[in-house]
Each structure stands twice: as C-alpha cells, then as structure tokens.
Design an enzyme around this catalytic site. Structure first.
Site, mmCIF file in Angstrom:
data_model
loop_
_atom_site.group_PDB
_atom_site.id
_atom_site.type_symbol
_atom_site.label_atom_id
_atom_site.label_comp_id
_atom_site.label_asym_id
_atom_site.label_seq_id
_atom_site.Cartn_x
_atom_site.Cartn_y
_atom_site.Cartn_z
ATOM 1 C CB ALA A 223 -0.919 0.012 1.222
ATOM 2 N N GLY B 232 1.848 2.212 -8.274
ATOM 3 C CA GLY B 232 2.463 1.537 -9.419
ATOM 4 C C GLY B 232 1.466 1.321 -10.561
ATOM 5 C CD GLU C 169 -2.272 -3.365 -6.297
ATOM 6 O OE1 GLU C 169 -1.061 -3.581 -6.147
ATOM 7 O OE2 GLU C 169 -2.810 -2.281 -6.035
#
Ligand SMILES: O=C[C@H](O)[C@H](O)[C@H](O)COP(=O)(O)O
Length: 223
Positions: free
Chosen positions: A83, A97, A103
C-alpha cells in the site's frame, strides 16, 4: 529502508500454508514477498497464486511460483499486497504503481487480506500521496474535470513522455487532495462518475497490516 520491506514481506509469507490459493499483490514490498515465496515453493510448499499485475505475473513465473486465473479458481484464501498509505482504520490508498484495478478485484475476493508496508506508509489521514484514479482514455479530459470538482487537481500519469497505460489499457489520473477526511464517501462519489473505472481507495478491506520498522514487524488488526 528495503530491509524493512524485506522483513515484513518474509513475516507475511509465514501465513501461507499448503493448498492455499494466494492473491499476489504488486509493488516493491511485494517483490520481497515473491522472493520469499519462491524459496518456499522450491522447498515444497504447494500453492497457486493469482497475480495482480503483469509485472507480478512475470516475476512469479521467473521464480517458479505456480499461477492460475479466474477460469480455474473461484476463491482466494489469502491475499498479500502492499500500500502507499494506511490510516488508523486500516483504510488504504493504493495504485502508486498503477495496479489498483486488478489488485482490488483480487484483494476484495480474499478471505483474508494482509497488507505489508514499512513505517513510512502509516498516516493519520490518507491523501498526502496523490490518489490514483483509473479512467477510460475516451473523454478522459472531461472525466478529469468532474473529478476536480471534488477538490483536487488531477494529473494524467506520464511515463517516458507519454501517457502511462495501465494493464487494462486505461489512463491513471493522480489526484492531489492533500488530506482525505472521508475516504469512503470520496470513493463512492468518484465511482459514480462515468469514465471512472476504479479509485485507489481500498476501504475496510485489510484484515491485517504488517508494518516493518527498525528491523521489527508491528501487526495492526481491525479494531
Ligand atoms: O499499484 C501499485 C500497488 O498498489 C502497490 O501495492 C503500492 O503502490 C505499494 O507499492 P510499494 O510496496 O512499492 O510501495
């Protein structure tokens, strides 16, 4: 700094047991998790991983970690992810990213989500880190203006002088809010905008946050 990421990643891998389907997060802390998991697999641990980004998929393959996708798996026992920020309620800001959509799909499905961070990520309020919002490229300029109405200045993420393209073929808008006092409300509002695919706010999803600092690991759990 990297030693804190490594130590917390190794601690999280201890939670992976034989037979599990494991969500494999993304980022530089997860890099260390994959290294440790690769070693465990070499030693005989039998698991299958679901990667949350093309980068994670590539590295996991190089390390010999068996992978699957949702055509053969419909549940995830445990996901381990990084995180960019964690608040006292264990709400997360993610997507630094650019991997937030995959995710979130994986992390939300996991029976247990463990977040691994170093101490620099623990904050009182989310939002010092720019909030990544994934948007479809068509009409992104107008989507950006609608997002700005919620009190931020969105910037389209660039890479090597060109628009950054997510694994899903979309743009990322990095939105400077400075401090997000009501993350759940902001997430709901942004999700309602046509053109927004997903936000980097992961509300009420983490079960455990492992924080590496000074060579030790603090374990935070939901109150
Ligand atoms: O899109 C990237 C992910 O959300 C990462 O998990 C997050 O940015 C944390 O990455 P790192 O461990 O490299 O700080």
């Amino acid at each position: 700094m990297d030693s804190n990421k490594k130590i917390v990643a190794e601690k999280a891998v201890d939670e992976i047991k034989d037979g599990m389907t494991v969500g494999l997060g993304s980022g530089s802390t997860v890099y260390w998790m994959l290294q440790a998991l690769g070693e465990r697999v070499k030693d005989g641990l039998e698991i299958v991983g679901i990667p949350t980004s093309q980068k994670t998929e590539k590295l996991a393959k190089e390390l010999g970690i068996p992978l699957a996708d949702f055509s053969s798996v419909d549940g995830i026992d445990l996901a381990i992810d990084g995180a960019d920020e964690v608040d006292p309620h264990l709400n997360l800001l993610k997507g630094g990213g650019g991997s937030l959509v995959r995710e979130k799909i994986v992390d939300i499905l996991a029976k247990r989500l463990i977040i691994i961070v170093d101490e620099t990520k623990v904050v009182d309020y989310l939002g010092t880190f720019s909030l990544p919002v994934e948007v479809v490229p068509f009409g992104w300029e107008t989507t950006s203006k609608r997002i700005a109405e919620y009190g931020c200045l969105p910037r389209r993420r660039e890479q090597n002088g060109e628009a950054f393209i997510s694994d899903n073929g979309n743009y990322i808008l990095d939105c400077d809010f400075e401090s997000i006092e009501k993350p759940a409300e902001l997430h709901e509002n942004l999700k309602k905008l046509v053109g927004v695919v997903e936000t980097g706010l992961f509300i009420n999803m983490a079960d455990v946050v492992m924080v590496g600092h000074a060579g030790m690991v603090d374990v935070l759990t939901k109150a």
